[in-house]
Each structure stands twice: as C-alpha cells, then as structure tokens.
Design an enzyme around this catalytic site. Structure first.
Site, short mmCIF file in Angstrom:
data_model
loop_
_atom_site.label_atom_id
_atom_site.label_comp_id
_atom_site.label_asym_id
_atom_site.label_seq_id
_atom_site.Cartn_x
_atom_site.Cartn_y
_atom_site.Cartn_z
N PHE A 116 31.23 -33.43 -14.76
CA PHE A 116 31.38 -34.61 -15.62
C PHE A 116 30.06 -35.31 -15.86
CE2 PHE A 116 31.31 -36.90 -11.66
CZ PHE A 116 30.93 -38.20 -11.98
N LYS A 117 29.07 -35.10 -14.98
CA LYS A 117 27.78 -35.76 -15.15
C LYS A 117 27.12 -35.41 -16.48
CE LYS A 117 27.98 -37.57 -11.00
NZ LYS A 117 27.09 -37.29 -9.90
#
Length: 468
Positions: A116-117
């Site tokens: 998700f980063k």
C-alpha cells in the site's frame, strides 16, 4: 493552504517548503492550519469523476485542496504520472471486493512494490522530481522502513535526478522477499543500510539527523517516511476512492492495520474533511502500544527488547510517529502540551491521557476503536478467508480482518489491504500450505546480489556514510 508544526515552532509554511523539509525544525510534524471540508455535492461530483476518468483524476481533485503553490496544470501532470495505470497490476488502481461475511477489502497493493505504500510513494517521487527541478536543487533522503516503505520509496525515487536515498532497516527483521526487493537494487544513488536493532532505532536515527540543523542544511536532508505530510495527503485519496466505490451515501467504517499510525491518520484526516466515516478501527499485532492507548488512555513506549518480532513485521513498531498528529487534534491543537508530551514525556517512556476529558470523548468525537491480533489469530484468518472466499490475504491484512470481525462494529466495514501475500510467503505457507503466486517481474529476486551496508544504531556511523 499553509501548514503548522504540531509543536508550535516557526511561522506557517507553504506546501512546497514542507515537502522538501519533512520534519519541522522544532521536531514536530506538519499539518494544515485547517482541514478543507467537502460536502455531499462534492462527493457526488467526485463519484462521477472517479467513474468516468479514473483514480488519477480523483487524486487531483483531493490533493488540489492541500496544494496551492503548484500550478494546476503542473499538478495534474504530476498526479497523472504518479497514477499511470501501466504502473499498477489493476488499471482501476484501487479496486474493492466483498467477502462472503460482508466485509469489504480495499486493494491497495497493486503498485510496483506490491504494498500500500506505493499509493503515496509514487506521488511523493513525482512531487520531489518536480519541485527539485523547479528550484534547481538536490536532496538527500534519509528514511527508515520496517518492511515496505523502503522498497516502495526506492522504486519511486530510482533514477530521479537530484535525489540520493539512504534507507535504514532493522537487520534480519524483514522477510526474505522484502529484503530482496530493497537489497537487489544496484544504483549509486540508493544506499541500503541494515541497522543492528529494531525499527524504532532506525526511526530514531532519522529523527536525530533531522534535528541536527547544521547537518540537515549541509546535506539537504528530506524525508519519505510518513513524517512527511505529502505521504499522508496522498493516502487520504484512497479513503475517498474506497468510500465512493462501496457506499451510496451511507457511513463506512475502515479497519486499518496500524504500526506507525500513518495509514489510519490519513483516515482521520478524511473523516475530518467530511467523508462519511463511522469508525476508524485500529488493528495492531502483539506490539499493541496504540491499541493500549485507545483502550486505556496510556501511551507506553516499549524498549527495543520489548518490541517483538512478529509475522506481521511492518507493524513491529512501538513509537508511532504519526500519533503526534492525532494527539495534536485530540488536544485541541495545543502545541505546548504536544511538545511536552512528545519531546519530554515520550523519551522518558510515555504519557497518560486517561484522566483528560479529551480522551474521554475520543471514540465519539474521532471515531477510533481498537483491537489486536496474535500470530495464531492471523493464521486462522488467512485460513478462513481462503477457505470461504478463495482469497489469500497477507498477515497484516489478516490482522485488520480479525479485529474488524471481533469488535463487531455495526454497518458497512472495509479492511485496508497492506501488501500482496507473496511478501510474507513463509506465513502463508504455514497458514494454508500454499506458496502464494508472485508477479513475473519478481521471479528469482531472492537470488540476486545484495547491496547493503550494516551498522550499529549509531548516528555518527550514519553521518559517516552520508558524508562519504
């Protein structure tokens, strides 16, 4: 739009200045002077934009509310480059799906590093490139990762002119896949540093160098960790995208696996902006400092030996940087109190707000509830979701699923995905006896040569590496 430090120092700053600065000079974190507000009409307009023009178009609408010192045409180009569908495994960028028990999954791990980063880091990389080019300047990024930030940042900044990256990670605390993603990068502008310690030691080193005004100025230090406001700003977008894809107007609760508090802090910002969020369900693993705070009002920092190595390593954190941003809002933006709590009491072991009236109304005012999981809980959730829905989730996402189910929050609940399961293959095999698939571009990555330097948790050693 101007930005202020949670500790009250200095004058309000423009976005482009705090983008390159990262941590405020007084050690605080930047937040907008006031959160922009959106109404129902705006949400419906954004629903049409997301449907017709895609995620990048929505991202432009959201981040435009926070940035007024980059021309709109330039900002639109930045956002379109960051969220070009070709970079992602799914062209919709943030698809959603529903499990048979009614929980929604928000899929955030389709980017280059499979975590998700990427949703924030791809935008941050483009913003850095633009602003450095506009100023004719260079920057030295010093970052810390507990697992996913490192590869996400390095892939976003790889080849960007004027950027050097020094990325710290705790030695032997990441999975083999996570290590390989970072350490296989062979580029003179990227230096991987394995610190003999835990993630908090890495994060402390980053903060110590940023607090050294002379060193920071000489080497033009910047930040990619979520101490940089631009990271949170980018993450706010996917809360809006998920809500627009799930809801016809009703409230949605979000369950968020939480380590450094950045992901859920973005949800807090979205809620303050007016997005119809009911509960922000904070999910921790055995390192439950944050869960303990929302349950008791006590924020008790653990030492390195007390910070456990778990099967959800990206959450093996005991000092959550972004928590300061929430406490700033919780205490009515009282910078003097925040400075005392985080500059004096946290280094001494923590603080308690158990008797503070602000904490008493925390759940209702800000929507936070919290829970935690064990290794056995995560294995059971991975197994259950695979057996009932044919879906394999990573152990961090399993933590979010577990806490969402056990807390029994009413209404629509969406769990934010953390990473693709291949990044935690050992745990997946333990849970269901199957090696998770991986994108072809990562075949054999663990066998590539490693490029990494190992140091003690010592600021002088880190300064020496940066100075060359």
């Amino acid at each position: 739009m101007r930005y202020v430090s949670t500790r009250g120092g200095g004058q309000p700053r423009a976005f482009s200045d705090i983008l390159l600065e990262g941590l405020a000079p007084d050690g605080g974190l930047y937040l907008p002077e006031a959160y922009p507000r959106v109404d129902a009409a705006t949400l419906e307009r954004w629903r049409r934009i997301l449907s017709d023009d895609g995620y990048a178009a929505l991202a432009f609408e959201v981040v435009s509310l926070f940035i007024d010192d980059i021309p709109a045409a330039d900002l639109r180009g930045i956002v379109e480059r960051a969220y070009a569908p070709a970079k992602f495994l799914e062209p919709s960028i943030v698809p959603v799906s529903r499990l048979s028990d009614g929980l929604w999954l928000v899929h955030l791990s389709n980017g280059p590093s499979l975590a998700f980063k990427d949703m924030a880091m791809q935008l941050l990389g483009e913003l850095f490139a633009y602003e450095l080019g506009r100023r004719g300047e260079t920057i030295t990024i010093v970052g810390a990762t507990s697992g996913d930030t490192g590869s996400s940042a390095e892939l976003a900044l790889l080849g960007k002119p004027g950027v050097r990256v020094f990325m710290l990670s705790p030695a032997d605390r990441m999975t083999p896949f996570q290590q390989a993603q970072m350490f296989s990068i062979d580029d003179p502008g990227i230096v991987n540093i394995a610190v003999r310690g835990v993630f908090d030691d890495c994060q402390d080193l980053v903060k110590e160098l940023n607090a050294d005004a002379d060193f920071k100025a000489r080497h033009r230090l910047g930040a990619v960790n979520s101490i940089n406001w631009a990271r949170l700003m980018a993450q706010v977008v996917y809360y809006f995208a998920a809500w627009l894809r799930i809801s016809d107007g009703e409230l949605v609760s979000f369950a968020v696996p939480s380590g450094n508090f950045g992901n859920i802090a973005a949800g807090h910002v979205a809620r303050e902006m007016g997005l119809p969020i009911d509960r922000l369900i904070l999910a921790t693993n055995e390192n439950n400092v944050l869960e303990e705070f929302f349950r008791t009002g006590d924020y008790r920092v653990r030492s390195g030996p007390e910070t456990l190595a778990t099967s959800s390593p990206s959450m093996d954190i005991s000092k959550a940087s972004n928590f300061e941003r929430f406490v700033f809002d919780l205490l009515g933006r009282d910078a003097d109190r925040v400075r005392d709590l985080f500059a004096v009491q946290v280094p001494a072991g923590g603080f308690s707000l158990a008797d503070d009236p602000a904490f008493a109304g925390c759940a209702e005012r800000f929507g936070f509830v919290a829970g935690s999981s064990t290794h056995a809980d995560r294995l059971a959730e991975i197994r259950r979701v695979q057996e009932t829905d044919g879906v394999v989730v990573d152990p961090h996402t399993a933590d979010g699923v577990h806490v969402a189910r056990t807390l029994g929050v009413d209404g629509t609940v969406a769990v934010l995905e953390t990473a693709l399961p291949v990044k935690f293959a050992e745990t997946i095999v333990e849970a269901i006896g199957v090696v998770p698939p991986r994108p072809a571009r990562y075949d054999g990555i663990e066998d590539l040569p490693r490029h990494v330097v190992e140091i003690d948790a010592d600021a002088a050693a880190l300064r020496g590496l940066i100075e060359g």
